[in-house]
Design a protein around this motif. Structure first.
Motif, PDB file in Angstrom:
ATOM      1  N   HIS A  81       3.402 107.787  58.821  1.00  0.00           N
ATOM      2  CA  HIS A  81       4.041 109.102  58.957  1.00  0.00           C
ATOM      3  C   HIS A  81       4.457 109.658  57.592  1.00  0.00           C
ATOM      4  N   ALA A 105       1.259 117.426  64.165  1.00  0.00           N
ATOM      5  CA  ALA A 105       1.351 117.085  65.587  1.00  0.00           C
ATOM      6  C   ALA A 105       0.198 116.161  65.997  1.00  0.00           C
ATOM      7  N   ALA A 135       5.293 114.983  69.603  1.00  0.00           N
ATOM      8  CA  ALA A 135       4.456 115.394  68.472  1.00  0.00           C
ATOM      9  C   ALA A 135       4.682 116.855  68.101  1.00  0.00           C
ATOM     10  N   HIS A 168       0.574 112.730  64.325  1.00  0.00           N
ATOM     11  CA  HIS A 168       1.716 112.006  64.889  1.00  0.00           C
ATOM     12  C   HIS A 168       1.362 111.416  66.251  1.00  0.00           C
ATOM     13  N   MET A 169       0.624 112.180  67.060  1.00  0.00           N
ATOM     14  CA  MET A 169       0.197 111.663  68.361  1.00  0.00           C
ATOM     15  C   MET A 169      -0.663 110.408  68.186  1.00  0.00           C
TER      16      MET A 169
END
Length: 115
Positions: free
Chosen positions: A97, A73, A52, A76-77
């Protein structure tokens, strides 16, 4: 931000995503980030966090915004963890995403000034 700059930034965000999700992730991080099938001896959250952060770093560099890098980040995690847990498919993972990239672009173009 004019339309040319928006298109250029979006293109760079998509290219950055492709680089971070494929060659910069590699087989090790792709497997180790999955808490549902962990690699023995490797804390899954460290691998997921590293992956991430690579994405967040790409967004931060491209946009010039630490805030957007951190948001990338974190999102994305979450998205990858949902995929690893089979709560969303690979295609939905990739779609989410890309939706995030449009959100960052919108914040850059029409939101408050971001550090």
């Amino acid at each position: 931000m004019d339309s040319h700059a928006l298109l250029q930034t979006l293109t760079l965000l998509i290219v950055g995503h492709a680089l971070a999700d494929y060659p910069l992730q590699g087989e090790f991080l792709a497997k180790a980030k999955n808490r549902f099938a962990p690699v023995p001896g490797v804390p899954w959250y460290q691998a997921l966090g590293a992956h991430a952060v690579i994405h967040g770093g790409a967004v931060g560099v491209i946009t010039g915004s630490i805030v957007l890098g951190v948001l990338e980040a974190l999102s994305h995690m979450l998205i990858d963890d949902l995929k690893c847990g089979h709560r969303i498919s690979y295609n939905v993972d990739q779609l989410l995403h890309v939706v995030c990239k449009f959100a960052w672009l919108g914040l850059l173009a029409w939101g408050p000034a971001l550090p």
